[in-house]
Scaffold this motif. Structure first.
Motif, PDB file in Angstrom:
ATOM      1  N   VAL A 133      -9.138   3.911  12.077  1.00 57.96           N
ATOM      2  CA  VAL A 133      -8.301   2.765  11.707  1.00 57.96           C
ATOM      3  C   VAL A 133      -6.849   3.203  11.605  1.00 57.96           C
ATOM      4  CG1 VAL A 133      -7.770   1.146   9.849  1.00 57.96           C
ATOM      5  CG2 VAL A 133     -10.149   1.514  10.551  1.00 57.96           C
ATOM      6  N   LYS A 134      -5.961   2.385  12.189  1.00 59.04           N
ATOM      7  CA  LYS A 134      -4.533   2.702  12.181  1.00 59.04           C
ATOM      8  C   LYS A 134      -3.734   1.442  11.821  1.00 59.04           C
ATOM      9  CE  LYS A 134      -4.472   6.454  15.614  1.00 59.04           C
ATOM     10  NZ  LYS A 134      -5.702   6.968  15.063  1.00 59.04           N
ATOM     11  N   PRO A 135      -2.543   1.643  11.268  1.00 57.41           N
ATOM     12  CA  PRO A 135      -1.678   0.489  11.008  1.00 57.41           C
ATOM     13  C   PRO A 135      -1.119  -0.074  12.314  1.00 57.41           C
ATOM     14  CG  PRO A 135      -0.572   2.552  10.433  1.00 57.41           C
ATOM     15  CD  PRO A 135      -1.972   2.913  10.820  1.00 57.41           C
ATOM     16  N   PRO A 136      -0.667  -1.336  12.313  1.00 56.17           N
ATOM     17  CA  PRO A 136      -0.627  -2.238  11.164  1.00 56.17           C
ATOM     18  C   PRO A 136      -1.994  -2.830  10.866  1.00 56.17           C
ATOM     19  CG  PRO A 136       0.208  -3.363  13.098  1.00 56.17           C
ATOM     20  CD  PRO A 136      -0.045  -1.945  13.520  1.00 56.17           C
ATOM     21  N   ALA A 137      -2.290  -3.011   9.585  1.00 58.52           N
ATOM     22  CA  ALA A 137      -3.572  -3.568   9.184  1.00 58.52           C
ATOM     23  C   ALA A 137      -3.431  -4.269   7.842  1.00 58.52           C
ATOM     24  CB  ALA A 137      -4.629  -2.471   9.091  1.00 58.52           C
ATOM     25  N   VAL A 138      -4.240  -5.288   7.641  1.00 58.08           N
ATOM     26  CA  VAL A 138      -4.328  -5.995   6.362  1.00 58.08           C
ATOM     27  C   VAL A 138      -5.679  -5.638   5.750  1.00 58.08           C
ATOM     28  CG1 VAL A 138      -4.426  -8.254   5.227  1.00 58.08           C
ATOM     29  CG2 VAL A 138      -2.853  -7.874   7.141  1.00 58.08           C
ATOM     30  N   ILE A 139      -5.643  -5.216   4.480  1.00 54.53           N
ATOM     31  CA  ILE A 139      -6.858  -4.823   3.773  1.00 54.53           C
ATOM     32  C   ILE A 139      -7.194  -5.909   2.751  1.00 54.53           C
ATOM     33  CG2 ILE A 139      -7.918  -3.082   2.278  1.00 54.53           C
ATOM     34  CD1 ILE A 139      -5.804  -1.098   3.463  1.00 54.53           C
TER      35      ILE A 139
ATOM     36  N   GLY B 273       0.799  -1.222   0.000  1.00 60.01           N
ATOM     37  CA  GLY B 273       0.000   0.000   0.000  1.00 60.01           C
ATOM     38  C   GLY B 273       0.825   1.262   0.000  1.00 60.01           C
ATOM     39  N   HIS B 274       2.154   1.137   0.027  1.00 60.32           N
ATOM     40  CA  HIS B 274       3.004   2.325  -0.019  1.00 60.32           C
ATOM     41  C   HIS B 274       2.998   2.978  -1.395  1.00 60.32           C
ATOM     42  CE1 HIS B 274       4.388   2.318   3.976  1.00 60.32           C
ATOM     43  NE2 HIS B 274       5.314   1.393   3.887  1.00 60.32           N
ATOM     44  N   GLU B 275       2.588   2.216  -2.409  1.00 61.78           N
ATOM     45  CA  GLU B 275       2.533   2.761  -3.758  1.00 61.78           C
ATOM     46  C   GLU B 275       1.417   3.796  -3.837  1.00 61.78           C
ATOM     47  OE1 GLU B 275       4.284   2.274  -6.448  1.00 61.78           O
ATOM     48  OE2 GLU B 275       3.017   2.565  -8.193  1.00 61.78           O
ATOM     49  N   ASP B 276       1.738   5.019  -4.256  1.00 67.10           N
ATOM     50  CA  ASP B 276       0.733   6.081  -4.374  1.00 67.10           C
ATOM     51  C   ASP B 276       0.092   6.010  -5.765  1.00 67.10           C
ATOM     52  OD1 ASP B 276      -0.792   8.334  -4.517  1.00 67.10           O
ATOM     53  OD2 ASP B 276       0.788   9.730  -3.899  1.00 67.10           O
ATOM     54  N   PRO B 277      -1.194   5.657  -5.855  1.00 69.79           N
ATOM     55  CA  PRO B 277      -1.838   5.512  -7.166  1.00 69.79           C
ATOM     56  C   PRO B 277      -1.909   6.812  -7.962  1.00 69.79           C
ATOM     57  CG  PRO B 277      -3.185   4.538  -5.422  1.00 69.79           C
ATOM     58  CD  PRO B 277      -2.124   5.356  -4.761  1.00 69.79           C
TER      59      PRO B 277
ATOM     60  N   MET C 133       0.250  -2.592   4.471  1.00 75.72           N
ATOM     61  CA  MET C 133       0.772  -1.229   4.650  1.00 75.72           C
ATOM     62  C   MET C 133      -0.007  -0.220   3.810  1.00 75.72           C
ATOM     63  SD  MET C 133       4.839  -2.264   4.548  1.00 75.72           S
ATOM     64  CE  MET C 133       4.624  -3.151   2.995  1.00 75.72           C
ATOM     65  N   GLY C 134      -1.339  -0.370   3.763  1.00 72.79           N
ATOM     66  CA  GLY C 134      -2.130   0.473   2.890  1.00 72.79           C
ATOM     67  C   GLY C 134      -3.074   1.439   3.555  1.00 72.79           C
ATOM     68  N   VAL C 135      -3.064   1.541   4.872  1.00 70.07           N
ATOM     69  CA  VAL C 135      -4.045   2.380   5.567  1.00 70.07           C
ATOM     70  C   VAL C 135      -3.932   3.848   5.140  1.00 70.07           C
ATOM     71  CG1 VAL C 135      -4.748   3.284   7.822  1.00 70.07           C
ATOM     72  CG2 VAL C 135      -4.278   0.836   7.546  1.00 70.07           C
ATOM     73  N   ALA C 136      -2.728   4.368   5.084  1.00 67.87           N
ATOM     74  CA  ALA C 136      -2.553   5.789   4.759  1.00 67.87           C
ATOM     75  C   ALA C 136      -3.028   6.118   3.351  1.00 67.87           C
ATOM     76  CB  ALA C 136      -1.087   6.188   4.928  1.00 67.87           C
ATOM     77  N   ASN C 137      -2.924   5.165   2.428  1.00 70.99           N
ATOM     78  CA  ASN C 137      -3.287   5.408   1.034  1.00 70.99           C
ATOM     79  C   ASN C 137      -4.646   4.826   0.659  1.00 70.99           C
ATOM     80  OD1 ASN C 137      -1.383   7.008  -0.268  1.00 70.99           O
ATOM     81  ND2 ASN C 137       0.028   5.310  -0.565  1.00 70.99           N
ATOM     82  N   LEU C 138      -5.433   4.410   1.642  1.00 74.49           N
ATOM     83  CA  LEU C 138      -6.658   3.669   1.343  1.00 74.49           C
ATOM     84  C   LEU C 138      -7.610   4.439   0.430  1.00 74.49           C
ATOM     85  CD1 LEU C 138      -8.442   1.224   1.665  1.00 74.49           C
ATOM     86  CD2 LEU C 138      -9.237   2.138   3.860  1.00 74.49           C
ATOM     87  N   LYS C 139      -7.836   5.704   0.699  1.00 74.41           N
ATOM     88  CA  LYS C 139      -8.754   6.475  -0.142  1.00 74.41           C
ATOM     89  C   LYS C 139      -8.263   6.551  -1.580  1.00 74.41           C
ATOM     90  CE  LYS C 139     -11.040   9.375   3.312  1.00 74.41           C
ATOM     91  NZ  LYS C 139     -11.410  10.765   3.694  1.00 74.41           N
ATOM     92  N   ASN C 140      -6.967   6.776  -1.762  1.00 75.49           N
ATOM     93  CA  ASN C 140      -6.406   6.842  -3.114  1.00 75.49           C
ATOM     94  C   ASN C 140      -6.503   5.496  -3.824  1.00 75.49           C
ATOM     95  OD1 ASN C 140      -5.683   9.557  -3.024  1.00 75.49           O
ATOM     96  ND2 ASN C 140      -3.684   9.118  -2.113  1.00 75.49           N
TER      97      ASN C 140
ATOM     98  N   THR D  52     -16.939   3.793  -0.166  1.00 70.79           N
ATOM     99  CA  THR D  52     -16.925   4.616   1.053  1.00 70.79           C
ATOM    100  C   THR D  52     -15.980   4.094   2.125  1.00 70.79           C
ATOM    101  OG1 THR D  52     -18.833   3.387   1.910  1.00 70.79           O
ATOM    102  CG2 THR D  52     -19.279   5.447   0.726  1.00 70.79           C
ATOM    103  N   ILE D  53     -15.212   3.047   1.841  1.00 73.53           N
ATOM    104  CA  ILE D  53     -14.382   2.441   2.896  1.00 73.53           C
ATOM    105  C   ILE D  53     -13.353   3.422   3.449  1.00 73.53           C
ATOM    106  CG2 ILE D  53     -12.683   1.474   1.302  1.00 73.53           C
ATOM    107  CD1 ILE D  53     -14.009  -0.084   4.609  1.00 73.53           C
ATOM    108  N   GLY D  54     -12.882   4.339   2.624  1.00 67.01           N
ATOM    109  CA  GLY D  54     -11.915   5.313   3.119  1.00 67.01           C
ATOM    110  C   GLY D  54     -12.507   6.191   4.213  1.00 67.01           C
ATOM    111  N   ASP D  55     -13.732   6.665   3.996  1.00 61.22           N
ATOM    112  CA  ASP D  55     -14.405   7.499   4.999  1.00 61.22           C
ATOM    113  C   ASP D  55     -14.765   6.677   6.232  1.00 61.22           C
ATOM    114  OD1 ASP D  55     -14.295   9.809   3.464  1.00 61.22           O
ATOM    115  OD2 ASP D  55     -16.186   9.347   2.446  1.00 61.22           O
ATOM    116  N   ILE D  56     -15.222   5.437   6.018  1.00 63.09           N
ATOM    117  CA  ILE D  56     -15.568   4.567   7.145  1.00 63.09           C
ATOM    118  C   ILE D  56     -14.342   4.330   8.020  1.00 63.09           C
ATOM    119  CG2 ILE D  56     -16.262   2.219   7.771  1.00 63.09           C
ATOM    120  CD1 ILE D  56     -18.048   2.258   5.250  1.00 63.09           C
ATOM    121  N   ALA D  57     -13.207   4.048   7.377  1.00 61.73           N
ATOM    122  CA  ALA D  57     -11.973   3.794   8.129  1.00 61.73           C
ATOM    123  C   ALA D  57     -11.522   5.035   8.887  1.00 61.73           C
ATOM    124  CB  ALA D  57     -10.877   3.328   7.168  1.00 61.73           C
TER     125      ALA D  57
END
Length: 253
Positions: free
Chosen positions: A225-231, A145-149, A172-179, A215-220
């Protein structure tokens, strides 16, 4: 006499899924380089006699940079120490194990791999989400999830990912989930695709947050929601039932 470095995968959390070989190597270590991902149960059981070096990464703040970790491992190995580089999950799945082996081999250091149970499979399984299922998914793709789309030339093919019918697992995708969600939807993924976010692996404070891709980005964000997490993204998420007990116990249970 030059020492040896063991790249050890600690699994998804707790000693229950730590392999016997990993436990033996850790117990005999003279130096242990560790971060926070193995979890408190494993970290609190590290042998007292070993020198312990924290090289954790917290929200972009690194106690030691990667080149510093590698340099310190080489230095101690050349002093004859047996070293464990302790990593969460498996060292070869987004754990930079490949880079470390290159550096150690170039320095003439002997290396042994001790694979670990990857959180990409074990963490979804722990809450009853299979990443493959004959009815829902015959393939699984694991991403970082570190890759910025949104960057000009992403390394990931978002069109291919969006149009695939299998499961997508993101570490490692929590920070970029909305993107990530926007990129998948923009490339053809249905906004109704179910998503599950499993925080903190097999720890006692594990938590699951679910919702549609749109809407998962807004829900999270609302759930904190914080790392560490598996999406997990895909129809296999429909199999998650919060009323059922976890299939893999919490660490220490």
């Amino acid at each position: 006499m030059t020492g040896k470095v063991f790249l050890v995968g600690s699994g998804p959390g707790g000693t229950g899924l730590l392999t016997q070989r990993a436990a033996e190597i850790i117990d005999a270590a003279e130096v242990i380089f560790y971060d926070q991902l193995p979890g408190e149960e494993i970290l609190s059981s590290l042998p007292k006699k070993a020198e312990k070096i924290d090289c954790g990464k917290f929200g972009g703040r690194h106690i030691l940079e990667q080149h510093e970790i590698e340099a310190q491992m080489v230095d101690r190995a050349k002093k004859g120490k047996n070293i464990v580089r302790l990593k969460g999950g498996d060292p070869f799945l987004f754990g930079r194990g490949g880079e470390e082996i290159e550096t150690l081999r170039a320095a003439g250091i002997e290396v042994e791999m001790v694979p670990g149970v990857t959180s990409a499979l074990a963490v979804p399984a722990s809450v009853g989400i299979p990443v493959t299922h004959r009815k829902y998914a015959s393939q699984v793709t694991i991403l970082t999830g570190h890759e910025d789309p949104t960057k000009p030339e992403p390394a990931l093919d978002w069109k291919l990912l969006a149009q695939g019918r299998g499961t997508i697992v993101i570490l490692m995708g929590v920070a970029n989930l909305k993107n990530i969600a926007r990129a998948l939807i923009a490339n053809g993924k249905s906004g109704e695709t179910p998503v599950a976010i499993i925080e903190r692996g097999l720890r006692r404070d594990r938590r699951v947050t679910t919702g549609p891709l749109t809407t998962i980005g807004d829900i999270a964000a609302q759930a904190g929601v914080k790392p560490p997490a598996v999406i997990v993204i895909g129809d296999v998420v429909w199999l998650y039932d919060p009323r059922q007990p976890d299939l893999i116990p919490y660490e220490g249970a």
